[in-house]
Design a protein around this motif. Structure first.
Motif, mmCIF file in Angstrom:
data_model
loop_
_atom_site.group_PDB
_atom_site.id
_atom_site.type_symbol
_atom_site.label_atom_id
_atom_site.label_comp_id
_atom_site.label_asym_id
_atom_site.label_seq_id
_atom_site.Cartn_x
_atom_site.Cartn_y
_atom_site.Cartn_z
ATOM 1 N N ASN A 8 -27.328 0.874 -5.803
ATOM 2 C CA ASN A 8 -27.938 1.956 -5.026
ATOM 3 C C ASN A 8 -29.427 2.155 -5.287
ATOM 4 O OD1 ASN A 8 -25.714 3.487 -3.400
ATOM 5 N ND2 ASN A 8 -24.778 2.919 -5.343
ATOM 6 N N ASN A 9 -29.979 1.487 -6.315
ATOM 7 C CA ASN A 9 -31.438 1.561 -6.458
ATOM 8 C C ASN A 9 -32.112 0.597 -5.488
ATOM 9 O OD1 ASN A 9 -30.970 3.399 -8.436
ATOM 10 N ND2 ASN A 9 -32.117 2.356 -10.042
ATOM 11 N N ALA A 10 -31.333 -0.343 -4.934
ATOM 12 C CA ALA A 10 -31.892 -1.252 -3.918
ATOM 13 C C ALA A 10 -31.871 -0.565 -2.555
ATOM 14 C CB ALA A 10 -31.094 -2.543 -3.867
ATOM 15 N N ALA A 72 -42.013 3.114 1.563
ATOM 16 C CA ALA A 72 -42.826 3.417 0.377
ATOM 17 C C ALA A 72 -43.852 2.327 0.104
ATOM 18 C CB ALA A 72 -41.921 3.583 -0.833
ATOM 19 N N THR A 73 -43.550 1.111 0.500
ATOM 20 C CA THR A 73 -44.532 0.034 0.319
ATOM 21 C C THR A 73 -45.791 0.399 1.101
ATOM 22 O OG1 THR A 73 -42.754 -1.575 0.069
ATOM 23 C CG2 THR A 73 -44.923 -2.446 0.668
ATOM 24 N N GLU A 74 -45.605 0.893 2.316
ATOM 25 C CA GLU A 74 -46.768 1.315 3.106
ATOM 26 C C GLU A 74 -47.470 2.501 2.434
ATOM 27 O OE1 GLU A 74 -46.236 2.159 7.375
ATOM 28 O OE2 GLU A 74 -47.980 3.495 7.234
ATOM 29 N N GLY A 75 -46.689 3.461 1.941
ATOM 30 C CA GLY A 75 -47.288 4.632 1.290
ATOM 31 C C GLY A 75 -48.118 4.217 0.083
ATOM 32 N N ASN A 76 -47.554 3.340 -0.758
ATOM 33 C CA ASN A 76 -48.278 2.910 -1.960
ATOM 34 C C ASN A 76 -49.564 2.160 -1.581
ATOM 35 O OD1 ASN A 76 -46.285 4.000 -3.560
ATOM 36 N ND2 ASN A 76 -45.259 2.065 -3.974
ATOM 37 N N ASN A 77 -49.452 1.259 -0.614
ATOM 38 C CA ASN A 77 -50.642 0.519 -0.151
ATOM 39 C C ASN A 77 -51.688 1.476 0.396
ATOM 40 O OD1 ASN A 77 -50.716 -2.726 0.310
ATOM 41 N ND2 ASN A 77 -48.642 -1.988 -0.049
ATOM 42 N N ILE A 150 -48.948 5.785 -11.197
ATOM 43 C CA ILE A 150 -47.862 5.508 -12.157
ATOM 44 C C ILE A 150 -46.518 5.821 -11.494
ATOM 45 C CG2 ILE A 150 -46.888 6.091 -14.432
ATOM 46 C CD1 ILE A 150 -49.648 6.669 -15.457
ATOM 47 N N ILE A 151 -45.529 5.025 -11.842
ATOM 48 C CA ILE A 151 -44.190 5.197 -11.283
ATOM 49 C C ILE A 151 -43.525 6.438 -11.910
ATOM 50 C CG2 ILE A 151 -42.972 3.739 -12.990
ATOM 51 C CD1 ILE A 151 -41.604 2.360 -10.551
ATOM 52 N N TRP A 152 -42.857 7.247 -11.069
ATOM 53 C CA TRP A 152 -42.217 8.482 -11.581
ATOM 54 C C TRP A 152 -40.959 8.094 -12.372
ATOM 55 C CZ3 TRP A 152 -42.822 13.656 -8.636
ATOM 56 C CH2 TRP A 152 -42.144 14.684 -9.298
ATOM 57 N N VAL A 182 -40.205 6.951 -5.462
ATOM 58 C CA VAL A 182 -39.075 6.375 -4.723
ATOM 59 C C VAL A 182 -37.744 6.564 -5.455
ATOM 60 C CG1 VAL A 182 -38.101 4.182 -3.934
ATOM 61 C CG2 VAL A 182 -40.492 4.701 -3.506
ATOM 62 N N GLN A 183 -37.747 6.325 -6.766
ATOM 63 C CA GLN A 183 -36.476 6.379 -7.496
ATOM 64 C C GLN A 183 -36.236 7.749 -8.118
ATOM 65 O OE1 GLN A 183 -34.242 4.022 -7.370
ATOM 66 N NE2 GLN A 183 -35.428 2.279 -6.612
ATOM 67 N N ALA A 184 -37.163 8.676 -7.883
ATOM 68 C CA ALA A 184 -36.963 10.032 -8.419
ATOM 69 C C ALA A 184 -36.287 10.926 -7.372
ATOM 70 C CB ALA A 184 -38.303 10.628 -8.836
ATOM 71 N N HIS A 205 -34.382 5.322 2.659
ATOM 72 C CA HIS A 205 -33.149 4.563 2.427
ATOM 73 C C HIS A 205 -32.678 4.583 0.981
ATOM 74 C CE1 HIS A 205 -34.737 0.666 0.650
ATOM 75 N NE2 HIS A 205 -35.854 1.183 1.103
ATOM 76 N N LYS A 206 -33.498 5.174 0.100
ATOM 77 C CA LYS A 206 -33.059 5.275 -1.294
ATOM 78 C C LYS A 206 -32.251 6.550 -1.521
ATOM 79 C CE LYS A 206 -35.708 1.715 -2.557
ATOM 80 N NZ LYS A 206 -35.292 0.462 -3.139
ATOM 81 N N PHE A 207 -32.224 7.448 -0.519
ATOM 82 C CA PHE A 207 -31.423 8.674 -0.688
ATOM 83 C C PHE A 207 -30.535 8.919 0.544
ATOM 84 C CE2 PHE A 207 -35.852 9.867 0.305
ATOM 85 C CZ PHE A 207 -35.734 10.679 1.430
#
Ligand code: PLP
Length: 392
Positions: A8-10, A72-77, A150-152, A182-184, A205-207
């Motif tokens: 489910n983290n994928a 999220a890839t777009e958000g991070n970029n 930094i990753i949460w 994303v994973q928080a 899609h992660k939640f």
């Protein structure tokens, strides 16, 4: 038991309530929300409802921005490149600080900007797998640092970073902070009045929302230079026709995720702990990171004497889906599954296998998975010890 999904983290299954909420917007209310006729105007209020759910889901202030995007890839970029562009526009050499355990959507974006001339500082993790706030404090140069990213919560280990402290440190130094959340989101509370980040990114899609939609939170006054130009959508901050059905789905999914946070903290955690206890009973297995420091759904276990692909294949043959690391990159089997574990100092002769649960994981599934994992380990260690004997 046919199949058990422990990845489910994928990604996660779409909650049926989310699917129901999205349905009308495909064939009935399909107008472009920017059109002035009734097909467009009838859709508009639903975007408002979805946005309200996003604001309240992360406790954002009404004056903050939430920009809907594709993932999220777009958000991070967007955040990282935006801050780079801003420095270049102001004739400054950008200096950015990140960590050694970022998702490639952050680390590879940073590497790219380094090639364009940005200075990138990479913070190590401590023995607990966490980025120490003191390391961040030491690394910041208030005159030069443009952004800290930094990753949460880490996608592989589930380890949660002390983001509240990062927020305070960055605020004291007048430096902008981005958190990959994303994973928080949906696993632990995310409260933007409590955590002083300027930007956070997440993906529906992660939640239990649909794939291909995400959001970028921008605190009031922090600003963003758009990555996509060409339209006035999202107040000109992200051009492109808004994906209304998916936006509605993301709003519904976040609402449900927040309502289920207690369930995550109790029931999902109980099942995770049950699985983890059983895994730890197997000889020569180590779990990366203390339980209390992790999201309630994640286990990254290091199995001695196991070949990763064989282990994954055996689990899959018996109906258990897990991951040897970041599934976003496991299209290529060369992906380094245990890079986070390696950063923490785990022994890389071992295979890192990630098991990640969701609120849909049942006790029967966990019991079944425990049997499958035990048998797979016996089988594979049996084969490798026979092979070793042949070599002797
Ligand atoms: N950041 C983290 C921590 C992730 O776990 C992922 C996906 O696994 C992403 C970013 C990228 O998300 P997406 O593929 O939805 O863009």
């Amino acid at each position: 038991m046919e199949r058990v999904y422990l990845d489910n983290n994928a990604t996660t299954l779409v909650d049926p309530l989310v699917k129901d909420a999205m349905d009308p917007f495909f064939t009935k209310m399909y107008g472009n929300p920017n059109s002035l006729h009734s097909f467009g105007t009838e859709v508009h209020p639903y975007m408002g409802i979805a946005l309200d759910r996003l604001y309240s889901g992360i406790n954002a202030d009404d004056d903050d921005d939430i920009i809907i995007n594709s993932c999220a890839t777009e958000g991070n970029n967007t955040v990282i490149k935006s801050l780079y562009f801003e420095s270049v526009l102001n004739n400054k050499k950008p200096q950015m600080i990140t960590s050694s355990i970022e998702h490639p959507a952050v680390s590879e974006t940073m590497e790219f900007l380094e090639r364009l001339g940005a200075e990138i500082k990479i913070l190590p993790v401590n023995s607990e797998g966490i980025i120490d706030p003191d390391e961040l404090r030491k690394a910041i140069d208030p005159d030069r640092t443009t952004l800290v990213s930094i990753i949460w919560a880490n996608n592989e280990t589930g380890l949660i970073n002390p983001v509240k402290e990062y927020g305070e440190i960055c605020r004291e130094n007048g430096v902008k902070l981005h958190l990959d959340a994303v994973q928080a989101i949906g696993k632990i509370p995310v409260d933007m009045k409590d955590v002083l980040a300027d930007y956070i990114t997440f993906s529906a899609h992660k939640f239990h929302g649909p794939k291909g939609i995400g959001a970028l939170y921008v605190r009031k006054g922090s600003g963003i230079v758009p990555l996509l130009h060409g339209g006035e959508q999202m107040a000109g901050l992200r051009a492109g026709t808004v994906n209304v059905p998916y936006m509605v789905g993301m709003g519904q999914a976040l609402d449900l995720a927040v309502k289920n946070l207690d369930f995550e903290a109790t029931e999902v955690r109980r099942l995770r702990d049950k699985l983890e206890d059983a895994i730890l009973e197997i000889d020569d297995v180590e779990v990366i990171g203390r339980r209390e420091l992790r999201t309630p759904n994640t286990i990254l276990a290091s199995f001695k004497g196991m070949e990763g692909e064989a282990f994954l294949w055996d689990l899959n043959q018996n109906g258990v889906a897990a991951s040897t690391g970041s599934a976003c990159s496991s299209e290529s089997l060369e992906s380094n599954p245990t890079f986070v574990a390696m950063n923490i100092g785990a022994d890389l002769a071992h295979t890192g296998m990630r098991f990640s649960l969701s609120r849909y994981t049942t006790e029967d599934e966990i019991d079944y998975a425990i049997d499958v994992i035990r048998n797979a380990v016996k089988r594979i260690r049996g084969i490798s010890s026979t092979k070793n004997k042949e070599y002797i």
